[in-house]
Structures are given as structure tokens and as C-alpha cells.
Design a protein around this motif. Sequence first.
Motif, mmCIF file in Angstrom:
data_model
loop_
_atom_site.group_PDB
_atom_site.id
_atom_site.type_symbol
_atom_site.label_atom_id
_atom_site.label_comp_id
_atom_site.label_asym_id
_atom_site.label_seq_id
_atom_site.Cartn_x
_atom_site.Cartn_y
_atom_site.Cartn_z
ATOM 1 N N ILE A 2 0.833 -1.202 0.000
ATOM 2 C CA ILE A 2 0.000 0.000 0.000
ATOM 3 C C ILE A 2 0.872 1.258 0.000
ATOM 4 C CG2 ILE A 2 -1.525 1.399 1.473
ATOM 5 C CD1 ILE A 2 -3.058 -0.613 -0.173
ATOM 6 N N CYS A 31 0.885 4.403 -2.596
ATOM 7 C CA CYS A 31 0.863 5.812 -2.177
ATOM 8 C C CYS A 31 1.980 6.593 -2.870
ATOM 9 C CB CYS A 31 1.019 5.925 -0.660
ATOM 10 S SG CYS A 31 -0.401 5.365 0.290
ATOM 11 N N CYS A 68 -6.566 4.449 -0.961
ATOM 12 C CA CYS A 68 -6.030 3.166 -0.507
ATOM 13 C C CYS A 68 -6.950 2.495 0.511
ATOM 14 C CB CYS A 68 -4.632 3.367 0.073
ATOM 15 S SG CYS A 68 -3.400 3.825 -1.171
ATOM 16 N N TRP A 95 -9.562 -0.820 -7.617
ATOM 17 C CA TRP A 95 -8.778 0.421 -7.637
ATOM 18 C C TRP A 95 -9.473 1.499 -8.458
ATOM 19 C CZ3 TRP A 95 -5.273 1.821 -4.359
ATOM 20 C CH2 TRP A 95 -4.477 0.889 -3.715
ATOM 21 N N CYS A 113 -1.920 0.952 -10.301
ATOM 22 C CA CYS A 113 -2.074 0.809 -8.840
ATOM 23 C C CYS A 113 -2.143 -0.663 -8.454
ATOM 24 C CB CYS A 113 -3.335 1.520 -8.365
ATOM 25 S SG CYS A 113 -3.239 3.313 -8.339
ATOM 26 N N TRP A 156 0.660 -2.792 -6.311
ATOM 27 C CA TRP A 156 0.260 -3.442 -5.052
ATOM 28 C C TRP A 156 0.531 -4.940 -5.100
ATOM 29 C CZ3 TRP A 156 -3.686 -7.113 -4.389
ATOM 30 C CH2 TRP A 156 -3.991 -7.427 -3.055
#
Length: 242
Positions: A28, A32, A49, A77, A97, A101
Motif C-alpha cells: 500500500i 501511495c 487506498c 482500484w 495501482c 500493489w
Amino acid sequence: MENRGVLAIIFDLDNTLIDTAGAGRVAIQKVCDLLKSTSVQEDHIRHICERFLKKLLHEQFDPSKGRTIDDVRIHHWYEALQETQGTDPDPDLASRCYYTWKNTRLQVLNLSPKVQSLLKELQKNYKLLLLTNGDTQTQWEKIKAVGCEDFFSALVVSGDHPEEKPALSIFTYCFESLGVQPQDCIMVGDSLSTDIQGGINAGVKATVWINSGSKCIPQSHVTPDYTIPSVLNLMDVLAKLS
């Protein structure tokens, strides 16, 4: 009935043998960092998130509908971006994203040297089986990422079967795979609702709860036979059962 002692140990995977929660936190943070390099407002990033993690927690995946787990989680996402920002996001950003992840989590996951040593020692005296809930693709990716296949006589992923823990059917499959009876086995896991309840339903010799966070057992939950802070303390339980 003859008491033959413990012949087999059934292990959960996530947050029992590997620190999936910890790997998830690292993953995560990587997302970010990715979002900070885009046009997304910085004060939206944490909310995005958090929305993704909530969707992951309540995820319902049906492979018969023709979508892969990757498709489903990219959409998580996408929705998290959309709901937080109030506009339709770039689909490519949702995909970036997700793969940031996913790939970070798989890279961070590992079977620690101490856990490997424990499993090698246990292999000398017990049949070991891995029983993990989750969709087929995700769980086998984790298994291959941490390289744990050689430690077990059998590996069982619930996505490959009609039911998951705590259902009796998947435990019965495990017993048959090992050629043992329920009373020959102990169940080791971190979830009261799946691992411990499932082990009790199946009639195993003992259930062992991994309580790494020193959590209290909710009144509505089952009570494990043994509670230890880490799987590394399992030898203490086996000494009591011998």
C-alpha cells in the motif's frame, strides 16, 4: 479408539506461516508513492487506498463469471479512485495501482529462515499439509513466491474445491490426501472463524490459534485448544500433546 498421538499437522498460510498483513502494508505504501507522482490530490491518496482495502476485505469473486481476479481487483482500484475523486479516473492508473500493489506484495512475502527451520524439523516426525482459503490464482502465486512447496506432503487451495474452511468437506479432503484420521491431526492457523472453527467441526485432535497481536477471543467465537503468539512456538504445544 486408540490414541496414536499427532501424525499430521495442517497449516494455514496467510498470517500463520507468512506475514501477509505486513507485506500488504508495504504494498500500500508503494501505491501511495506511485499516486504522489501523478495528478491525484495528495490529500486523496490515503482515502483511495483505504477504499481499496475495504473492497478487498468484502470481495466476492466468482471465476465462473469469466473475469479473472486481476480484473476484479483492477476494478477495485478504479472504483476507489472514482469514489474518492468524484470523477472517472484513467483506467491505466487503476491498472498501475493494482500491479504495483500485487507485485510488491509478492516480492515482500517470504518464508522466514526460522519458519523454514521449523518446517524442516517437523517434517522428520509429521506429515505436513498446507490448507489456505482464497482464489486459485492468488494463493498459488503466493505459494510459488515464497517457495514453500517442498515442505508439505500436500497443498490445498480452497479455490480449487467446492468449499473453503471452515467447511467439513475440505478438511475431509485433507485427511484423505494424507491417509490419516481427524484425530491424528492438529490444525494451526490465525483465524478463529475459519481455521479453529473448521478444525473443531472436522474433529481434529487439537486446534492451535496463532494470536500474534495478543487479541482477546470474542465471546461469540470458538475457543482454541492452544494459543501461541507465533508459529515458532508450536514445538511447545507438540511437547504437551506427545
